[in-house]
Scaffold this motif. Sequence first.
Motif, PDB file in Angstrom:
ATOM      1  N   PHE A 297      39.950  -9.081 -18.009  1.00 20.27           N
ATOM      2  CA  PHE A 297      39.761 -10.406 -17.407  1.00 20.27           C
ATOM      3  C   PHE A 297      38.626 -11.167 -18.080  1.00 20.27           C
ATOM      4  N   ALA A 300      40.246 -12.723 -20.983  1.00 17.88           N
ATOM      5  CA  ALA A 300      41.112 -13.811 -20.526  1.00 17.88           C
ATOM      6  C   ALA A 300      40.309 -15.046 -20.152  1.00 17.88           C
ATOM      7  N   ALA A 304      40.631 -18.675 -21.913  1.00 15.61           N
ATOM      8  CA  ALA A 304      40.972 -19.881 -21.152  1.00 15.61           C
ATOM      9  C   ALA A 304      39.960 -20.994 -21.365  1.00 15.61           C
ATOM     10  N   GLY A 338      40.766 -13.986 -27.607  1.00 16.89           N
ATOM     11  CA  GLY A 338      41.321 -15.135 -26.894  1.00 16.89           C
ATOM     12  C   GLY A 338      41.375 -16.381 -27.752  1.00 16.89           C
ATOM     13  N   PHE A 402      44.944 -17.951 -20.958  1.00 18.42           N
ATOM     14  CA  PHE A 402      44.560 -16.897 -20.007  1.00 18.42           C
ATOM     15  C   PHE A 402      45.606 -15.789 -19.988  1.00 18.42           C
ATOM     16  N   ALA A 403      46.876 -16.180 -19.916  1.00 20.83           N
ATOM     17  CA  ALA A 403      47.954 -15.190 -19.844  1.00 20.83           C
ATOM     18  C   ALA A 403      48.013 -14.346 -21.120  1.00 20.83           C
ATOM     19  N   SER A 405      45.664 -13.931 -23.450  1.00 17.98           N
ATOM     20  CA  SER A 405      44.430 -13.171 -23.655  1.00 17.98           C
ATOM     21  C   SER A 405      44.361 -11.978 -22.704  1.00 17.98           C
ATOM     22  N   LEU A 406      44.874 -12.152 -21.500  1.00 18.13           N
ATOM     23  CA  LEU A 406      44.876 -11.045 -20.536  1.00 18.13           C
ATOM     24  C   LEU A 406      45.734  -9.893 -21.057  1.00 18.13           C
ATOM     25  N   TYR A 407      46.908 -10.224 -21.602  1.00 22.84           N
ATOM     26  CA  TYR A 407      47.757  -9.183 -22.184  1.00 22.84           C
ATOM     27  C   TYR A 407      47.026  -8.493 -23.342  1.00 22.84           C
ATOM     28  N   ALA A 443      50.729 -11.196 -27.669  1.00 22.76           N
ATOM     29  CA  ALA A 443      49.767 -11.982 -26.886  1.00 22.76           C
ATOM     30  C   ALA A 443      49.819 -13.450 -27.275  1.00 22.76           C
TER      31      ALA A 443
END
Length: 483
Positions: A297, A300, A304, A338, A402-403, A405-407, A443
């Motif tokens: 997180f 992420a 973001a 990210g 965000f999505a 980078s989270l992956y 990603a």
Amino acid sequence: MNKEKLAKEIIDNIGGKENVTHVGHCMTRLRFNLKDKSAVAIDPIENLDGVMGVQFSGGQFQIIIGPGVEDLYETLVKLGDFGEQQGQTIKSNPEPAAKKERFSFKTILDKMMDTIAGCLTPILPILIVAGLIKMLAALVGPSMLNVASESSDIYRLLTFVGDAGFYYFPVFVGLSGAKKFGSNQMIALLMGVILVHPSFVEIVASGEPFSVFGIPMTPSSYSSTVIPMILITWVMSYVEKYLKRFIPTALSTLFVPLLTVLIMLPLGLCLLGPLGTIIGLGLGNGLILLRELFGPFGVAIIGALYLPIVATGMHLPLIATALMSITTLGYDNTVLVGALVTVYTSLAISLGFMLKSKDPQKRSLGLSCFVSQSLGGVGEPTLFGIQFRYKRTIIYSMLGAFAGSLYAGFMNCAVYFVGASNFMAALGYTGGASSGIFHGVIACGIGFVVTFTLIMVFGYEPKTAVSKEESEPSVIQELSEEQ
């Protein structure tokens, strides 16, 4: 754009050339340090043909131009008689001593940002070229296409050329730092070379005690470092000024450089170099702590927020911190992870904007932004031409980043070099395990798909704004012409 006319109008509206103490440029922006910030006429500059936006950030006045900034900079330097090299300090216009800003956390932060940006911006082409060459080595090497073996001439050539761009950071930063602080550039280069000289490297590697004029030295390796040379060139500028005050002009050519080096050897090797190393390690450990505390997180969140940070012009300190991680650990698994995803969210925005637009001028704007990012690696046209004009599009980018980078965070992706921010940006994940590039591409794909879906489903503006937009075609025409 009419470069001569635009350069003249910029100089006139920033308070004249006498108001400029330092001028430089990055990939898309003119960066000014000014005596009197209140002398800037912001609105007239924003309305100039060829200007995409303006802002004060990190103690600098920044004018966003886009891909044509280098040609405009050269024209501006000639008209203003500012100097010939990028990142020129205007010695005839020193900052007035009387106008000292009040001591505060903000002023300290601004000066730090300005210093890091001023020292790193001129060497960005080296970082990009070295990163791309390392990418080529990884592509043809045994870990990917296996076209060349590790013992082949082509692989060895690409490897050591790419490594050279990072290994000699102290030399590159020495030159850019000397320009920034107004010290002797050749002496700064000498100090940088000293830090990476083979004999000094051997002394450090041996671990045996060593002294500089009787002062004990803390052994430290400075190859691929940034902060130590920034500190050394900064202090060196004051040493030079002090010496010039007391040494007669007739003798200054010989004795000022000599005494500067003799003074800076103990200061640099025994104090500033080790201090810079500690600061660099602290920043790197800060990234590690962020990753440990927030896990995927944390990656992420940075992903973001990366585009808004770029908009403020304060992304260079983040990149500097990531570079320190790459040079010490061999990779960065927090900031750049990210940042690479945001390249593809910007591509999604410009492509979606072009497809959703019915106006030919808007389609042209979307296409030009898409080409600038995908081929040229320049994202400011999309950021300022689309995302900051149509505010919901930057929300789409942030959600997509965000999505993705989270992956990437969950898959433990890492970035091993800094290349161009174009359609090949995802290759920066190449360098570790073979699965790293696979998950990195996924990603970036997630970031693109999420962002593209959002703009295609919800559009780039509220429906109620259509009539207002159609009544102002000149604004769209202006943006299209800027691209």
